[in-house]
Design an enzyme around this catalytic site. Structure first.
Site: not given
Lengths: 432, 327
Positions: B29, B60, B84-85, B87-88, B129
């Site tokens: 993104e 994602e 990284a948040d 990535i779920m 974040h």
């Protein structure tokens, strides 16, 4: 004023006791002679009675700790000793509440002294370091890895390779507590008496020696070491006794509530013979031999863990029935772990019924400081010559170990012969 | 040697690897025209064009899925999760596909994929974040997990990750991006995956850490040196595969271990490290293994005082080290 309560002398040979359980906790009222704790000594469990009436103030020796006789175990505030104090007790209490941090801190200085980390133990073992000689710089006096590394570097605290003799002396010294507080039983006092060339291999199991086991070991060694053992064996034809017992046992059990075993007959035969040969009922006392007046028969009773020899006092005053009941009671008490000190003391001669587990000959070790010990072996049917004919008879061996300082073979043999004759004299119709 | 920032090391590594190998491309993104929200991919679209620098939809699962497909096809994708948040939604692709392709195809197929993701707090990012997500993946065999703490390691490890034949999760602590600077060689080099590094030698307490907290640990060690406490610091750099040898060696230096990470305590990777130590270095231990980690609370607070409370810092670490040293 709180009165110090010390570990009492719980029998002549007892030097230390392990606090098994506290029956009173701080703040509990205590009556005079009321039991305050249970103590397990070498051979028996006993209760320690309070010497005064009052209130339990402080427990010094924790449960599980082993305490030498005469060492402080707790403090009891005597009733009515300080009525003034009782009035301002709340104040005293708050004061107490304030002080603990400081006291705890002070006490904490060595609280970790004997807590060894894996690294410390490993380094100490690998480098033969005696940790009791290492000064701990960690929290609560804990010996840190760095402390050991330093000790290795400086060469201090190296333990001399313990010889077996040394290990023995160490074991003896062990009961001596370092502080007023008794050492915990688990303290690594004797880290490795296995030094005498005993190596552990994979799969081996180390079983810690219980205090009972240790006592047995010490007594056996002492007896074998002090008394020159001689041994003799005779054979008795107990066909008549077997027939008599078979005839009586069912009715006896119904009437008396206890089984009629051979043991009372054995003891009776021994007791009567001892009266004829008082030297068998004596003690070697270096410059003299003491002939005991009372005839107290120690009987060997085995449990899974240990062998106990409780005593039938004044066995010569008892009938077969009285002996049967005495044997039964002592055996029950032993198996229940309820033997008291008085049950264990004063034996003058030991009778051992080794036949009960099938033995046909044994060389027993004398129960120190007695003069002799007699084993009754298994009764087995054997072909024997009787009146010049082969007959099937109930035969039994009598094995006698004697202290050769006191007795010679002749007297011991005569004694044994009388025991044999007495047993052989029983017939199916003898009155008991 | 030039001194560059942690995020510049990311950009340099991407730039150099894309030049070196035409199969390497980036997707994510805002990685293209915008150059990434953190500016990690700045200059790439100008240099390599939009065929190799793909701005993707906010999906994602698609970023990961497309990258996995491309990797299977023989490309060398470097996918970016903006945080990284986020990535779920991609966890299913990563765990069930990327991690298992080699195994499932009996070694016929591999998945040479890198997923970059900025993680961690201390940037007023709050709930969405600030998360540390490594523990979600450390228990998934088939993934390599790299978490560098210095610019040198970022560049060397990212290059190794791109050249690796298997999927690598490359977690970058976003607080480090512009905070941490260091010398990085101009010439090409790599840092091997699966190798920890001793960042400081010491004799009293061993600290094992990674990412931002590694720097806090080093600062604490510096402070404690003045108090006479000598701290040994090990940077794991790679969580999976764990450099057990280095861990055990570091433990043996002092016998007292403090494991520090920002990810929360329960289930955090420190527990795994502690277990390895307990199993394999028991007789080196002089004190209980200690962990100092993020608190077990659902999310990073937005309130600055609370965020400060959540985050570790050199003082908290120094205190924990001091306690161990005194033990």
């Amino acid at each position: 004023m709180a009165t110090d309560i010390k570990m009492p002398q719980l029998g002549e040979s007892v030097t230390e006791g392990t606090i098994a359980k506290w029956l009173k906790k701080p703040g509990d009222p205590v009556a005079k002679y009321e039991p305050i704790c249970e103590v397990a000594t070498d051979k028996v469990n006993a209760e320690v009675p309070s010497t005064i009436e009052g209130t339990m103030v402080e427990i010094i020796a924790e449960e599980g700790s082993t305490v030498e006789v005469g060492q402080l175990i707790c403090r009891i505030e005597e009733a009515g000793a300080a009525p003034e104090k009782a009035a301002d007790q709340p104040e005293a209490k708050t004061e107490e509440a304030e002080t603990p941090p400081a006291a705890a801190e002070e006490a904490g200085e060595t609280s970790m002294k004997a807590r060894y980390s894996p690294a410390v133990l490993r380094l100490a073992q690998e480098n033969n370091i005696d940790l009791s000689k290492v000064q701990g710089t960690g929290k609560g006096g804990r010996i840190t890895r760095k402390d050991v590394l330093k000790a290795i570097e400086t060469g201090a605290a190296t333990a001399a390779a313990p010889t077996p003799e040394r290990a023995e002396r160490k074991a003896e010294a062990a009961p001596e507590p370092v502080s007023p507080v008794a050492k915990p039983t688990i303290a690594p006092v004797k880290p490795a008496p296995a030094a005498a060339g005993i190596t552990l291999e994979n799969g081996d199991t180390e079983v810690p020696v219980s205090s009972v086991r240790r006592t047995i070991a010490q007594r056996m060694v002492m007896s074998k070491h002090e008394a020159p053992h001689a041994w003799t064996m005779m054979e008795a034809d107990v066909t008549g006794l077997v027939a008599l017992r078979n005839r009586l046992k069912d009715e006896f059990k119904k009437r008396e509530g206890v089984s009629l075993t051979f043991m009372p007959f054995f003891i009776k035969a021994v007791v009567d013979s001892l009266k004829e040969f008082p030297y068998l009922n004596s003690v070697w006392a270096e410059d003299k031999i003491i002939l005991k007046k009372r005839i107290n028969i120690s009987i060997a009773v085995a449990t899974d863990e240990a062998l106990y020899v409780p005593v039938i006092h004044d066995a010569d005053e008892k009938s077969i029935l009285g002996l049967a009941k005495a044997v039964h009671q002592l055996a029950e008490k032993t198996r229940a772990g309820k033997l008291e000190l008085k049950d264990m003391q004063g034996g003058t001669f030991t009778v051992n019924n080794t036949g009960s587990f099938g033995s046909i000959a044994s060389t027993p070790i004398i129960n120190h400081p007695q003069a002799a010990i007699l084993s009754f072996e298994a009764i087995v049917k054997r072909p024997v010559v009787k009146d010049n004919m082969i007959a099937v008879r109930d035969m039994m061996n009598l094995c006698l170990s004697l202290d050769h300082r006191i007795l010679d073979g002749l007297m011991a043999g005569r004694f044994l012969k009388r025991v044999k004759e007495r047993l052989e004299a029983y017939g199916p119709d003898t009155q008991i | 040697m030039p001194v560059i920032s942690y995020i510049d090391a990311v950009t340099q590594a991407l730039m150099e690897e894309m030049k070196r190998d035409p199969r390497v491309f980036v997707l994510g993104e805002d990685v293209g025209v915008r150059g990434g929200v953190f500016r990690a991919t700045v200059g790439l679209i100008e240099e390599f064009g939009e065929d190799r620098v793909l701005d993707t939809p906010l999906t994602e699962s698609a970023i990961a899925g497309v990258a996995i497909g491309a990797a299977a096809y023989g490309m060398r994708p470097v996918a970016e999760m903006q945080f990284a948040d986020f990535i779920m939604p991609a966890v299913n692709q990563i765990v069930s596909e990327a991690a298992k392709i080699r195994y499932r195809s009996n070694g016929t197929w591999s998945c040479p994929l890198v997923i970059r993701a900025p993680y961690g707090g201390g940037v007023h990012g709050a709930l969405y974040h600030s998360q540390s997500v490594e523990k979600i993946f450390t228990g998934v065999p088939g993934l390599k997990i790299v978490m560098p703490s210095t610019p040198y390691d970022v560049k060397g490890l990212l290059k190794s990750a791109i050249r690796d034949e298997d999927p690598v999760l490359f977690f970058e602590h976003k607080r480090c991006y512009r905070l941490i600077k260091g010398e990085v060689p101009v010439e090409d080099y790599t840092v091997p995956i699966g190798k920890a590094e001793v960042k400081r030698e010491g004799t009293d307490v061993t600290v094992i850490s990674y990412g931002l907290t590694l720097h806090f640990a080093l600062q604490a060690a510096e402070q404690l040196a003045k108090e006479g406490i000598s701290v040994h610091v090990l940077d794991l750099r790679t969580l999976i595969p764990l450099d057990k040898e280095a861990v055990l060696e570091a433990v043996a230096k002092t016998g007292k271990v403090l494991i520090v990470h920002e990810d929360n305590l329960t289930g955090g990777f420190g527990g795994e490290v502690a277990a390895v130590i307990a199993e394999e270095a028991f007789f080196e231990l002089d004190a209980p293994i200690k962990r100092l980690c993020g608190p077990d609370v659902p999310a990073m607070p937005y309130s600055p005082p609370l965020e400060k409370e959540f985050m570790l810092n050199p003082e908290k670490i120094a205190k924990a080290i001091r306690e161990l040293a005194e033990f």
